[in-house]
Design an enzyme around this catalytic site. Sequence first.
Site, PDB file in Angstrom:
ATOM      1  N   GLY A   1       0.826  -1.195   0.000  1.00 15.39           N
ATOM      2  CA  GLY A   1       0.000   0.000   0.000  1.00 15.39           C
ATOM      3  C   GLY A   1       0.860   1.245   0.000  1.00 15.39           C
ATOM      4  O   GLY A   1       1.252   1.757  -1.045  1.00 15.39           O
TER       5      GLY A   1
ATOM      6  N   ILE B   1      -9.218  -0.322  -6.254  1.00 13.76           N
ATOM      7  CA  ILE B   1      -9.178   0.507  -7.457  1.00 13.76           C
ATOM      8  C   ILE B   1     -10.553   1.102  -7.726  1.00 13.76           C
ATOM      9  O   ILE B   1     -11.490   0.399  -8.132  1.00 13.76           O
ATOM     10  CB  ILE B   1      -8.705  -0.317  -8.678  1.00 13.76           C
ATOM     11  CG1 ILE B   1      -7.415  -1.078  -8.343  1.00 13.76           C
ATOM     12  CG2 ILE B   1      -8.529   0.597  -9.878  1.00 13.76           C
ATOM     13  CD1 ILE B   1      -6.276  -0.208  -7.864  1.00 13.76           C
TER      14      ILE B   1
ATOM     15  N   GLU C   1      -5.166   7.716  -1.147  1.00 11.93           N
ATOM     16  CA  GLU C   1      -4.228   8.705  -1.705  1.00 11.93           C
ATOM     17  C   GLU C   1      -3.232   9.170  -0.648  1.00 11.93           C
ATOM     18  O   GLU C   1      -2.922  10.357  -0.527  1.00 11.93           O
ATOM     19  CB  GLU C   1      -4.953   9.910  -2.317  1.00 11.93           C
ATOM     20  CG  GLU C   1      -6.166   9.589  -3.160  1.00 11.93           C
ATOM     21  CD  GLU C   1      -5.883   8.649  -4.314  1.00 11.93           C
ATOM     22  OE1 GLU C   1      -4.739   8.226  -4.473  1.00 11.93           O
ATOM     23  OE2 GLU C   1      -6.821   8.313  -5.040  1.00 11.93           O
TER      24      GLU C   1
ATOM     25  N   ASP D   1      -1.188   8.939   8.396  1.00 11.76           N
ATOM     26  CA  ASP D   1       0.155   8.734   8.949  1.00 11.76           C
ATOM     27  C   ASP D   1       1.243   9.059   7.932  1.00 11.76           C
ATOM     28  O   ASP D   1       2.272   9.681   8.260  1.00 11.76           O
ATOM     29  CB  ASP D   1       0.316   7.285   9.411  1.00 11.76           C
ATOM     30  CG  ASP D   1      -0.481   6.985  10.676  1.00 11.76           C
ATOM     31  OD1 ASP D   1      -0.931   7.945  11.335  1.00 11.76           O
ATOM     32  OD2 ASP D   1      -0.647   5.793  10.994  1.00 11.76           O
TER      33      ASP D   1
END
Length: 403
Positions: A156, A182, A382, A386
């Site tokens: 990720g 997606i 996106e 963090d």
Amino acid sequence: MTETSRKTPTHGSSQAQLPAATDLYRLDTLLSEEERMVRDTVQKFVRERVLPVIGEHFEAGTFPRELVPEMAELGLLGMHLDGYGCAGLSAVCYGLACQELEAGDSGIRSFVSVQGSLAMFPIFAFGSEAQKQRWLPAMAQGEVIGCFGLTEPDVGSDAANMRTTARRDGTSYVLNGTKMWITNGGIADIAIVWARTEDGVRGFIIERGTPGFSTSNIHRKLSLRASVTSELHFDDCHIPAENMLPEVRGMRGPLSCLNEARYGIAWGATGAARACYETSLEYAKTREQFQRPIARFQLVQQKLVGMATELVKSQLLALQLGRLKDQGQLHPVQISVAKRNNVREALKTAREARSILGANGITLEYPIIRHMNNLESVFTYEGTDDIHTLIIGQAITGESAFS
């Protein structure tokens, strides 16, 4: 100090009218006529076409695909790109459109963001002229829907270590791997997919129907339910070499696309926050307990004041971000600041608004729980909260927490 001087008001204070509760800092005066026109046009579309149906779509877990031609007719698809049938509007205009779309639903704004910033933008920025001519006009018209494949089941935030590969085989490339989470994947006609090659990470345009390419939708979501979320699967998928984006190599390609999308999110979150604030404000004025409207209670006013203040701050942050982008002075760290702050505060606003509505706050009769659930995804996609924190931390300390 004389008695007269003590009574003399500060210059202008006696003339200023009380600002609207939804625009405490008169941000409207900071916008050009064109910017206000774009905002108002999209706001009208959302009010008349999105809001009447979005609750049912959210509950059913379906995307209102019938709205795509209307969004295309308004020029919303790739609206910040120049030429090839795109509107060529400013970054601020694009941001205001994202704000109004997300005031309707994050899924609607996500569709427009993915189409324009994640699918059309890489073709526009890194594609060949032939690729631009073939795809961009049709995508601007909504005749071709695109998606963006970067995230994977096991990769990720650390996207540079993606496992999807593309091996050169004569006049074609052979792709193997899986992309996950997606947006638009299940309805997309083309996918912009990033894969590891012998000479680094490269982007490819992959058409639906290509042998070895398949999609599967992700179900049982409790967030972004009015949006299509999918997996992309590549099993010895052969694509022509000319489908590779020729003008970029390495992670600069996908990261530049993500910055475009993050910009829109920074604006979009303010729309979701505003919708929650406006709903709870109106509710507080009309909901009576103990023989008076709950808007009279100090605790409720404290919540509303906090929401109104953070909304102003988020909108000012987004507007300056857009001005910098239009001036060609935008740095990715500034996008991280705005995305991180505005999504955080929008989520807090949704939770505070839900508390004002009490039990009514969890029903689809009001938009708040829908926005709250959606924002949980916006908080993550996106670039997670963090990751944006560490991007900003590296910028201000000069020390990287990533290595």
